[in-house]
Design an enzyme around this catalytic site. Structure first.
Site, short mmCIF file in Angstrom:
data_model
loop_
_atom_site.label_atom_id
_atom_site.label_comp_id
_atom_site.label_asym_id
_atom_site.label_seq_id
_atom_site.Cartn_x
_atom_site.Cartn_y
_atom_site.Cartn_z
N ARG A 48 0.82 -1.20 0.00
CA ARG A 48 0.00 0.00 0.00
C ARG A 48 0.86 1.26 0.00
O ARG A 48 1.96 1.26 0.55
CB ARG A 48 -0.89 0.02 1.24
CG ARG A 48 -1.91 -1.08 1.32
CD ARG A 48 -2.83 -0.87 2.49
NE ARG A 48 -3.86 -1.90 2.58
CZ ARG A 48 -4.89 -1.86 3.43
NH1 ARG A 48 -5.00 -0.84 4.27
NH2 ARG A 48 -5.77 -2.83 3.44
N ASP A 80 -0.03 5.40 0.99
CA ASP A 80 -1.09 6.22 1.55
C ASP A 80 -1.53 7.31 0.58
O ASP A 80 -0.86 7.60 -0.42
CB ASP A 80 -0.62 6.89 2.85
CG ASP A 80 -0.30 5.87 3.93
OD1 ASP A 80 -0.88 4.77 3.89
OD2 ASP A 80 0.52 6.18 4.81
N ARG A 120 7.11 7.72 7.52
CA ARG A 120 6.72 9.09 7.83
C ARG A 120 6.96 9.43 9.31
O ARG A 120 7.30 10.57 9.65
CB ARG A 120 5.25 9.31 7.46
CG ARG A 120 5.01 9.30 5.94
CD ARG A 120 3.54 9.21 5.59
NE ARG A 120 2.77 10.31 6.15
CZ ARG A 120 1.43 10.35 6.13
NH1 ARG A 120 0.74 9.35 5.60
NH2 ARG A 120 0.81 11.39 6.64
#
Length: 246
Positions: free
Chosen positions: A50, A52, A197
């Protein structure tokens, strides 16, 4: 059935991440539509993982199965004909049946860009995190040493993940500066939800003096999310490379 591997580059600013969503546009959905147009088949595109909302990819890997007779190397042209300007297929090739974009991957590289200048650069909007405060790059570089190796990174993950283990191995983590741009580059065998992040946000806290580089080993070992830094915005994050066995 043939197994086709794609290498894709995309600007994630206009999408709600890679994975197909019920009520929002995703990169996967747009690519599946383009593939369906040229194969006349409904395909299930398998992604390497994935990304984001707002996160970008320079070389995202995915694969799909098809009965189409299109030569493998020609898929790239047929698919690109049905894609918008912010998604580009860079390569297509036929793979063995057992190849799986996610489960065959051995490690990934992410790159995060920080624009460290008094004023933002209009041409880097949605491509970098603008930080006007002066950052201590030397301290950020010292802090990276604690992350390298195998650790439980649960303190560097956002809630909402479902994985069997939160232990991950970071092979390398570097911080470099080029003029007003700071580049954070990390390679690992896997990453938890928002892990890159949060690492970036933690290095930012070190850069502005809110955390000490010397305390980073203890912060990681604590497995306490409240002791790490903020979650950096998605704008500056790029999936740069996915590694597979030769």
């Amino acid at each position: 059935m043939r197994n086709i591997k794609l290498t894709v580059s995309y600007d994630g600013a206009g999408y709600h991440g890679w994975q197909r969503q019920e009520n929002a546009l995703s990169v996967q959905e747009v690519l599946e539509r383009a593939i369906a147009r040229c194969t006349n088949e409904k395909v299930n595109l398998i992604g390497c993982g994935r990304t984001d909302t707002g996160v970008h990819a320079k070389a995202y890997i995915c694969n799909f199965h098809t009965e189409s007779k299109i030569p493998a190397e020609r898929f790239v042209y047929a698919i690109n004909a049905g894609l918008p300007d912010d998604i580009v297929c860079l390569a297509s090739e036929e793979m063995p049946e057992e190849f799986h974009a996610k489960y065959s991957a051995k490690k990934k590289r992410y790159t995060y860009y920080i624009q460290n200048s008094e004023f933002p650069d209009v041409f880097l909007q949605k491509r970098a995190w603008h930080i006007p405060q002066k950052l201590d790059v030397s301290a950020m570089q010292r802090a990276t040493e604690a992350f390298v190796g195998t650790h439980d990174f649960v303190g560097f993950a956002s809630t909402g993940f479902s994985v069997k283990t939160t232990v991950r191995t970071i092979e390398s983590l570097t911080v470099t500066k080029e003029n007003n741009r700071i580049i954070i580059d990390v390679v690992g065998n896997g990453f938890l939800y928002n892990m890159v992040r949060i690492i970036t946000g933690t290095l930012f806290f070190v850069g502005v003096g809110k955390l000490r580089a010397e305390d980073m080993k203890e912060i990681i070992a604590s497995c306490d999310r409240t002791r790490a830094g903020i979650t950096a915005p998605p704008d500056g994050l790029f999936l740069t490379e996915v590694y597979y066995e030769a």
